[in-house]
Design a protein around this motif. Structure first.
Motif, PDB file in Angstrom:
ATOM      1  N   LEU A  44       0.851  -1.190   0.000  1.00 53.01           N
ATOM      2  CA  LEU A  44       0.000   0.000   0.000  1.00 53.01           C
ATOM      3  C   LEU A  44       0.884   1.235   0.000  1.00 53.01           C
ATOM      4  O   LEU A  44       1.847   1.312   0.764  1.00 53.01           O
ATOM      5  CB  LEU A  44      -0.902   0.007   1.238  1.00 53.01           C
ATOM      6  CG  LEU A  44      -1.817  -1.205   1.416  1.00 53.01           C
ATOM      7  CD1 LEU A  44      -2.592  -1.095   2.727  1.00 53.01           C
ATOM      8  CD2 LEU A  44      -2.774  -1.348   0.241  1.00 53.01           C
ATOM      9  N   THR A  61      -3.485   3.639   7.984  1.00 52.36           N
ATOM     10  CA  THR A  61      -3.646   2.275   8.483  1.00 52.36           C
ATOM     11  C   THR A  61      -4.433   1.417   7.509  1.00 52.36           C
ATOM     12  O   THR A  61      -5.192   1.930   6.678  1.00 52.36           O
ATOM     13  CB  THR A  61      -4.356   2.277   9.853  1.00 52.36           C
ATOM     14  OG1 THR A  61      -4.445   0.940  10.363  1.00 52.36           O
ATOM     15  CG2 THR A  61      -5.762   2.853   9.749  1.00 52.36           C
ATOM     16  N   ASP A  62      -4.247   0.129   7.627  1.00 48.77           N
ATOM     17  CA  ASP A  62      -5.075  -0.851   6.919  1.00 48.77           C
ATOM     18  C   ASP A  62      -5.943  -1.621   7.911  1.00 48.77           C
ATOM     19  O   ASP A  62      -6.535  -2.640   7.562  1.00 48.77           O
ATOM     20  CB  ASP A  62      -4.203  -1.813   6.117  1.00 48.77           C
ATOM     21  CG  ASP A  62      -3.196  -2.556   6.994  1.00 48.77           C
ATOM     22  OD1 ASP A  62      -3.099  -2.252   8.206  1.00 48.77           O
ATOM     23  OD2 ASP A  62      -2.488  -3.441   6.477  1.00 48.77           O
ATOM     24  N   SER A  79       0.949  -4.779   3.446  1.00 48.14           N
ATOM     25  CA  SER A  79      -0.289  -5.266   4.027  1.00 48.14           C
ATOM     26  C   SER A  79      -0.520  -6.674   3.504  1.00 48.14           C
ATOM     27  O   SER A  79       0.402  -7.300   2.982  1.00 48.14           O
ATOM     28  CB  SER A  79      -1.443  -4.327   3.659  1.00 48.14           C
ATOM     29  OG  SER A  79      -2.655  -4.760   4.238  1.00 48.14           O
ATOM     30  N   ALA A  83      -6.871  -7.297   4.285  1.00 49.99           N
ATOM     31  CA  ALA A  83      -7.198  -5.897   4.575  1.00 49.99           C
ATOM     32  C   ALA A  83      -8.171  -5.381   3.516  1.00 49.99           C
ATOM     33  O   ALA A  83      -7.975  -5.591   2.319  1.00 49.99           O
ATOM     34  CB  ALA A  83      -5.937  -5.051   4.606  1.00 49.99           C
ATOM     35  N   VAL A  86      -7.686   1.088   3.125  1.00 48.95           N
ATOM     36  CA  VAL A  86      -6.575   1.874   3.639  1.00 48.95           C
ATOM     37  C   VAL A  86      -7.193   3.218   4.000  1.00 48.95           C
ATOM     38  O   VAL A  86      -7.988   3.778   3.233  1.00 48.95           O
ATOM     39  CB  VAL A  86      -5.425   2.002   2.615  1.00 48.95           C
ATOM     40  CG1 VAL A  86      -5.889   2.613   1.299  1.00 48.95           C
ATOM     41  CG2 VAL A  86      -4.277   2.820   3.206  1.00 48.95           C
ATOM     42  N   TYR A  87      -6.860   3.737   5.184  1.00 49.22           N
ATOM     43  CA  TYR A  87      -7.532   4.945   5.642  1.00 49.22           C
ATOM     44  C   TYR A  87      -6.635   5.748   6.573  1.00 49.22           C
ATOM     45  O   TYR A  87      -5.629   5.246   7.085  1.00 49.22           O
ATOM     46  CB  TYR A  87      -8.867   4.627   6.298  1.00 49.22           C
ATOM     47  CG  TYR A  87      -8.908   3.506   7.316  1.00 49.22           C
ATOM     48  CD1 TYR A  87      -8.998   3.765   8.678  1.00 49.22           C
ATOM     49  CD2 TYR A  87      -8.909   2.167   6.911  1.00 49.22           C
ATOM     50  CE1 TYR A  87      -9.091   2.743   9.609  1.00 49.22           C
ATOM     51  CE2 TYR A  87      -9.000   1.139   7.828  1.00 49.22           C
ATOM     52  CZ  TYR A  87      -9.086   1.439   9.187  1.00 49.22           C
ATOM     53  OH  TYR A  87      -9.174   0.423  10.113  1.00 49.22           O
ATOM     54  N   TYR A 106     -11.422   7.043   3.776  1.00 51.55           N
ATOM     55  CA  TYR A 106     -10.907   5.712   3.464  1.00 51.55           C
ATOM     56  C   TYR A 106     -10.982   5.444   1.973  1.00 51.55           C
ATOM     57  O   TYR A 106     -11.723   6.084   1.228  1.00 51.55           O
ATOM     58  CB  TYR A 106     -11.727   4.646   4.201  1.00 51.55           C
ATOM     59  CG  TYR A 106     -13.213   4.723   3.887  1.00 51.55           C
ATOM     60  CD1 TYR A 106     -13.752   4.009   2.827  1.00 51.55           C
ATOM     61  CD2 TYR A 106     -14.062   5.542   4.630  1.00 51.55           C
ATOM     62  CE1 TYR A 106     -15.092   4.095   2.511  1.00 51.55           C
ATOM     63  CE2 TYR A 106     -15.405   5.638   4.319  1.00 51.55           C
ATOM     64  CZ  TYR A 106     -15.920   4.914   3.265  1.00 51.55           C
ATOM     65  OH  TYR A 106     -17.256   5.022   2.940  1.00 51.55           O
ATOM     66  N   ILE A 109      -9.508  -1.131  -0.847  1.00 54.45           N
ATOM     67  CA  ILE A 109      -8.324  -1.689  -1.503  1.00 54.45           C
ATOM     68  C   ILE A 109      -8.729  -2.561  -2.688  1.00 54.45           C
ATOM     69  O   ILE A 109      -9.544  -3.472  -2.554  1.00 54.45           O
ATOM     70  CB  ILE A 109      -7.480  -2.510  -0.506  1.00 54.45           C
ATOM     71  CG1 ILE A 109      -6.964  -1.608   0.622  1.00 54.45           C
ATOM     72  CG2 ILE A 109      -6.324  -3.215  -1.214  1.00 54.45           C
ATOM     73  CD1 ILE A 109      -6.278  -2.357   1.742  1.00 54.45           C
ATOM     74  N   SER A 111      -6.403  -4.393  -5.160  1.00 51.00           N
ATOM     75  CA  SER A 111      -5.019  -4.710  -5.480  1.00 51.00           C
ATOM     76  C   SER A 111      -4.849  -5.143  -6.940  1.00 51.00           C
ATOM     77  O   SER A 111      -5.635  -5.934  -7.458  1.00 51.00           O
ATOM     78  CB  SER A 111      -4.519  -5.822  -4.551  1.00 51.00           C
ATOM     79  OG  SER A 111      -3.234  -6.247  -4.911  1.00 51.00           O
TER      80      SER A 111
END
Length: 507
Positions: A44, A61-62, A79, A83, A86-87, A106, A109, A111
């Motif tokens: 991330l 954070t995740d 991460s 998760a 992400v925020y 936020y 995610i 990916s």
């Protein structure tokens, strides 16, 4: 078959069933199964900026890891595919980005080839946020369009009017403290429309009636909530206050069954989140199920309700020990303050819906309404706002005989009471000292709720014992009684009762 091979097959439970493993299988490298959770790594990365310039020191954070942006506002960390978001923990001095009062802090995610990039654009506040206010809306809990109409036509305009009564540009934010709806996901839209009417940016807490009841485990129970509002635990900052939202409703895999519990994943995240908060700071923790209440003591139950308090609260208390903490909750449909810990005040709120939209009050006689908190630096002051009534309305008086167990006593319900309050009475203008606090049921709640036939809308609603009832015995010749309640901040509230007139209990 060799002894070594026989022992190996026995360990797999396959010995004696005529099953043969080829040497190539025994020597093959293990492969991930197609089913189950993907645990692969995800990188991330991104940038937090305002006016095109990076913002340093912002917590990202995740929900598992917490990192800080570097001097140029950038972050990057490893991460994994479990998760979902992400925020950021919005830093002090910045606006709360929102869509029609629903805060957005936020990114979901998605990916691609093990990487996901998410930037966050902040906007600097026009004024200092050391002074600000917030409200706690516990349990809007709408189950029908009729409930939704009341929320939008009564509760939301009431908050809008309250905000308008403060000086222009006073900063407000809100906490939707769980049970935003009553298992009817289609009504989330009405809840969001109500927030938009208020004009106040709201952060949401998940309640036991906001969960997917067909989920097989707790992990899947927040699916709809996350789709609408993002992560179920997170933090943000305003002024000197650090705010935390946690999910303490643990779904146990069968419809409407849950316990009050904080998972290890949340507690581990909270320890990281608070590691960057200066000890001694004020922290406001928001949950749905109260961390603790004394209802089981009032009811003389043998033990606490596992769905009414947080079972592993001692760990939360331990983590909060270095701070000056306030814990906000709803769920119970009564109002209570817990001040047993020297560094923690727990605020159990009366509800926006009262006793599920059956009338003007909660179980314990507290009017339908919400908590209002005024912040100056690290100092927090508060009062309870009754929907449709002036903010000075903080108690209700009853004539002698209203409480059957105390037939010669006048009674007063002071719903936002805590041990720092003083409740005194005057007879015909003459000071008579302090009233006596006792555990009792509110007479109006008995009138509206007691018995199998009422209230007609939800017949299972019943009055509850509360510890914020006060009593005094007037003389036979008394013509008026005045109750004077002084809160912990020195604010004085008065109500007068004329003994020679018959008054409705509804006030």
């Amino acid at each position: 078959m060799s002894q070594k091979r026989r022992t190996f097959l026995k360990s797999l439970g396959l010995a004696g069933v005529g099953f043969t493993l080829s040497p190539s299988i025994l020597q093959a490298k293990p492969k991930a199964l197609a089913i189950g959770k993907d645990l692969s790594l995800v990188t991330l990365s991104g940038k937090v900026y305002a006016n095109g310039k990076g913002v340093a020191g912002v917590a990202v954070t995740d929900g598992i890891n917490v990192v800080l942006t570097d001097a140029s506002g950038k972050y990057e960390f490893e991460s994994n595919a479990t998760a979902e978001f992400v925020y950021i923990s919005i830093p002090r001095g910045y606006e709360f980005n929102n869509e029609k009062s629903i805060t957005r802090f936020y990114k979901k995610i998605e990916s691609i080839k093990g990487r996901f990039k998410a930037d966050f654009d902040l906007k600097k506040l026009a004024q200092d946020d050391t002074k600000h206010n917030f409200v706690v809306w516990a349990d809007p809990q709408i189950i029908s369009e009729a409930d939704a109409v009341q929320l939008k036509q009564e509760s939301a305009p009431d908050l809008k009017q309250l905000v308008g009564s403060y000086p222009k540009d006073t900063l407000f934010h809100g906490i939707g403290c769980g049970d935003l709806v009553w298992d009817k996901f289609e009504l989330f839209e009405d809840y969001q429309e109500a927030l938009a009417i208020t004009g106040v940016p709201f952060f949401q807490v998940i309640g036991n009636h906001d969960m997917n009841l067909d989920a097989r485990t707790d992990e899947g129970s927040a699916e709809k909530f996350k789709e609408l509002f993002g992560p179920t635990y997170y933090s943000f900052n305003r002024g000197d206050i650090h705010y935390v939202v946690l999910d303490d409703v643990f779904f146990i895999g069968t419809a409407k069954k849950y316990i009050g519990y904080l998972t290890e994943r949340q507690l581990a995240w909270l320890e990281q989140d608070l590691a960057i908060v200066k000890p001694g700071s004020t922290v406001v923790v928001n949950v749905h199920i109260p961390v603790y209440t004394k209802q089981h003591i009032r009811n003389k139950d043998k033990e606490e309700s596992i769905g009414g308090v947080v079972s592993n609260r001692k760990e939360l208390y331990r983590i909060l020990k270095p701070y000056k903490a306030h814990i906000m909750s709803g769920h119970t449909h009564f109002n209570e303050k817990i001040v047993d810990n020297e560094n923690i005040v727990e605020h159990v709120h009366g509800t926006v819906c009262g006793a599920w939209w059956t009338g003007p009050i909660c179980y314990d006689g507290t009017p339908s309404g919400y908590g209002v908190y005024e912040v100056n630096g690290s100092d927090v002051q508060w009062y309870y706002k009754s929907t449709g009534l002036p903010k000075e309305h903080q108690l209700r008086i009853y004539p002698a005989g209203a409480v059957a167990e105390k037939p010669e006593h006048v009674a007063a319900n002071v719903w936002n009471w805590d041990p720092e309050w003083k409740v005194e009475w005057l007879e015909d203008g003459k000071p008579m000292g302090e009233m006596q606090r006792e555990t009792a049921k509110d007479p109006l709640s008995i009138e509206l709720h007691e018995g199998a036939a009422k209230p007609a809308k939800h017949k299972w609603v019943e009055p509850l014992l509360t510890d914020h009832m006060f009593f005094a015995k007037p003389s036979a010749a008394a013509s008026s009684i005045t109750v004077v309640a002084t809160d912990r901040f020195g604010k004085i509230y008065k109500e007068e009762l004329k003994l020679e007139t018959t008054q409705s209990l509804v006030r």
